[in-house]
Design a protein around this motif. Structure first.
Motif, short mmCIF file in Angstrom:
data_model
loop_
_atom_site.label_atom_id
_atom_site.label_comp_id
_atom_site.label_asym_id
_atom_site.label_seq_id
_atom_site.Cartn_x
_atom_site.Cartn_y
_atom_site.Cartn_z
N LEU A 1 -8.57 35.09 -58.34
CA LEU A 1 -7.39 35.38 -59.14
C LEU A 1 -6.81 36.72 -58.70
O LEU A 1 -7.55 37.69 -58.52
CB LEU A 1 -7.77 35.42 -60.62
N ILE A 2 -5.49 36.78 -58.53
CA ILE A 2 -4.82 38.01 -58.10
C ILE A 2 -3.62 38.28 -58.99
O ILE A 2 -2.72 37.43 -59.10
CB ILE A 2 -4.33 37.90 -56.63
N THR A 3 -3.59 39.44 -59.64
CA THR A 3 -2.37 39.86 -60.33
C THR A 3 -1.56 40.74 -59.39
O THR A 3 -2.10 41.36 -58.48
CB THR A 3 -2.67 40.63 -61.62
N GLY A 4 -0.24 40.78 -59.61
CA GLY A 4 0.61 41.50 -58.67
C GLY A 4 0.70 40.77 -57.35
O GLY A 4 0.89 41.38 -56.29
N TRP B 1 1.07 31.30 -61.65
CA TRP B 1 1.28 31.66 -63.05
C TRP B 1 2.13 32.92 -63.14
O TRP B 1 2.16 33.73 -62.20
CB TRP B 1 -0.06 31.91 -63.76
N THR B 2 2.79 33.10 -64.27
CA THR B 2 3.60 34.30 -64.47
C THR B 2 3.11 35.07 -65.69
O THR B 2 2.50 34.51 -66.59
CB THR B 2 5.09 33.95 -64.67
N VAL B 3 3.41 36.36 -65.66
CA VAL B 3 3.09 37.23 -66.80
C VAL B 3 4.06 38.38 -66.83
O VAL B 3 4.46 38.90 -65.78
CB VAL B 3 1.63 37.76 -66.71
N LEU C 1 -1.36 34.63 -71.03
CA LEU C 1 -2.05 34.48 -69.74
C LEU C 1 -3.55 34.43 -69.94
O LEU C 1 -4.26 33.67 -69.28
CB LEU C 1 -1.68 35.63 -68.81
N GLY C 2 -4.06 35.25 -70.87
CA GLY C 2 -5.49 35.25 -71.15
C GLY C 2 -5.98 33.87 -71.57
O GLY C 2 -7.08 33.44 -71.18
N ALA D 1 -5.67 46.80 -68.47
CA ALA D 1 -6.95 46.82 -69.20
C ALA D 1 -7.09 45.58 -70.07
O ALA D 1 -8.18 44.99 -70.15
CB ALA D 1 -7.03 48.09 -70.05
N LEU D 2 -6.00 45.18 -70.71
CA LEU D 2 -6.05 43.99 -71.56
C LEU D 2 -6.39 42.75 -70.73
O LEU D 2 -7.25 41.95 -71.13
CB LEU D 2 -4.69 43.82 -72.26
N LEU D 3 -5.76 42.60 -69.58
CA LEU D 3 -6.07 41.45 -68.73
C LEU D 3 -7.50 41.50 -68.22
O LEU D 3 -8.18 40.46 -68.13
CB LEU D 3 -5.10 41.39 -67.55
N ALA D 4 -7.99 42.69 -67.90
CA ALA D 4 -9.38 42.82 -67.46
C ALA D 4 -10.33 42.31 -68.54
O ALA D 4 -11.32 41.63 -68.24
CB ALA D 4 -9.69 44.27 -67.11
#
Length: 372
Positions: free
Chosen positions: A56-59, A110-112, A123-124, A166-169
Motif C-alpha cells: 500500500l502506498i499513500t501519495g 483508491w482516493t483520500v 479509507l481506513g 498518523a491517523l492513517l498509520a
C-alpha cells in the motif's frame, strides 16, 4: 600587562563561544554530512522480488510514491492512494509488466482527501477489506508556502503531513498481516525529512498551558517560531515523534502479551533525501532554501528507491530511521534529550485526543496499544 592578559582571555572565551555555537548549529540545525552522503549515494532496490505480497502506498501520485510503486517487482497487489486519480500510473505499471513479460499485479486505485478526517476514516474502512498487507509506505505530504487552514482547523502542513498521516498509520496498523508467502513481519514506514533539523529550535515551550500542537502552529504573532517556512519541518518532527512512540508501544504491547521476541509489526521512518520535484519547485524562488536544496538534491528516483528499501527491512530495524540501502540514521539529538522525551509524550497525548474526538473508530486501536 594585566589589561593585555584580560584581553587575551576575552578573545579566547569569545573564540570558544563561536566554535561551540558553530558546532551546535551544525549538529542540531544543519548536519550537512547527512545531505552530502545522500547526494552522492546511488541506492538500488535490495529486495529481488515482492512475489505474493500486498503493498500500500499513500501519495502514490507524487514524485516519490509514483516511482516507488514501479519498483515493487512481481507484487501480487498494489494499492495506490492519493487525492488525485492514479489510474494513469496503474496503466503505466501494467504496460511495463507487459513489456517485460511479467505478471501484472492487481492494482487498486483508491482516493483520500488528507485534509479531512472523515475521508481518512472512510479509507481506513477500505483498508480493513485487505486480506493481507505486507508493506505500507506513507509518502503523502505537502509543502505549504503560504498559511492556509484545513477544514479541520489546522495549518495544512500539520494536517496532511502529521495528523492525517498518523491517523492513517493507526488505521493501517491492525491490518498489517504478512501474506502466506512472506515469512517476515509486515512493515509500516512513514516518511521523514532533513527539514526536521532547521525547524527543531521552533519546537520549544512544552510548559505553556493549553495545546502544544496549537501553540507551534498558531498565527497570532510573527516570530521565528511562527515562520511558515518551518511548518513542513515541524509537521515532520511531530510525525517522527509519533513514529518513535508508536514503535515503542507496539513493542511493549507485544511483550505484555508474553511475546518477548522482535515485534510482529516493524515500524520505520524513511528519509529519501532532497530532490527537485513539483513539491519543492517553489524553493527555486527562495535564496536559502534553493541553496540547501541544490546542495543535497539528487534524482527523485534514488529517493524513491531509498523509501522502497525502508519499507522492506527486517524486524531488527524496528523504530529506526532508514536511509539509502537500509542504512540506519541516529535520531536527532534534540529528540534524545529529556526535553525531547517530554515533547514526544505531549505530541502523542494531544494527537490521541484530537484523533479520537474526530475519528472515533480509532479508539479501538489506541486501546490495543494501551496494553503496555
Amino acid at each position: 600587562m594585566a589589561s593585555t592578559t584580560w584581553y587575551a582571555v576575552l578573545v579566547a572565551v569569545v573564540a570558544v563561544a563561536i566554535v561551540a555555537s558553530i558546532r551546535y548549529a551544525l549538529a542540531e540545525v544543519f548536519p550537512y554530512w547527512i545531505l552530502k552522503g545522500q547526494k552522492h549515494s546511488r541506492p538500488h532496490v535490495v529486495t529481488e522480488s515482492y512475489a505474493g505480497k500486498t503493498i500500500l502506498i499513500t501519495g502514490a501520485h507524487g514524485a516519490f510514491g509514483s516511482r516507488a510503486a514501479k519498483m515493487f517487482k512481481n507484487a501480487d497487489t498494489l494499492v495506490l492512494i492519493d487525492l488525485l486519480d492514479c489510474t494513469a500510473l496503474k496503466e503505466e505499471i501494467e504496460a511495463e509488466c507487459d513489456a517485460a513479460s511479467t505478471k501484472r499485479p492487481n492494482v487498486l486505485v483508491w482516493t483520500v482527501n488528507m485534509m479531512s478526517y472523515a475521508s481518512c476514516a472512510e479509507l481506513g474502512r477500505k483498508i480493513k477489506t485487505l486480506k493481507s498487507l505486507d508493506h505500507a509506505l506513507l509518502t503523502a505530504g505537502i509543502l505549504s508556502f503560504s498559511r492556509r487552514e484545513s477544514p479541520e482547523g489546522w495549518e495544512t502542513s500539520m494536517q496532511v503531513n502529521y495528523l492525517s498521516s498518523a491517523l492513517l498509520a493507526l488505521f493501517i496498523l491492525p491490518v498489517l498481516k504478512s501474506s502466506a508467502s512472506n515469512p517476515n513481519p509486515p512493515v509500516l514506514t512513514m516518511t521523514t525529512s532533513f527539514g526536521i533539523y532547521p525547524a527543531s529550535p521552533t519546537m520549544s515551550n512544552t510548559s505553556r498551558p493549553g495545546s502544544y500542537l496549537k501553540h507551534i502552529t498558531r498565527k497570532d504573532r510573527f516570530s521565528l517560531a511562527q515562520m511558515q517556512e518551518h511548518m513542513y519541518g515541524k509537521s515532520k518532527i511531530c510525525l517522527l515523534y509519533f513514529a518513535r512512540e508508536l514503535a515503542a508501544r507496539v513493542t511493549a504491547a507485544q511483550q505484555a502479551n508474553g511475546k518477548m521476541e522482535l515485534p510482529v509489526v516493524t515500524i520505520t521512518s524513511g528519509d529519501p533525501g532532497p530532490a527537485w520535484t513539483g513539491l519543492t519547485q517553489p524553493n527555486q524562488e527562495k535564496l536559502v532554501p534553493r541553496l540547501i536544496q541544490n546542495y543535497g538534491s539528487r534524482d527523485p528516483q534514488y529517493g524513491a528507491t531509498s523509501l522502497v528499501n525502508s519499507v522492506s527491512v527486517g524486524a531488527e530495524h524496528h523504530g529506526n530511521i532508514l536511509t539509502d540501502n537500509m542504512k540506519s540514521l541516529p535520531h536527532p539529538s534534540f529528540m534524545e534529550r529529556a526535553s525531547g522525551q517530554r515533547y514526544q509524550q505531549r505530541v502523542w497525548d494531544e494527537t490521541r485526543q484530537e484523533l479520537e474526538a474526530n475519528a472515533p473508530d480509532i479508539k479501538a486501536v489506541y486501546a490495543t496499544l494501551e496494553a503496555c
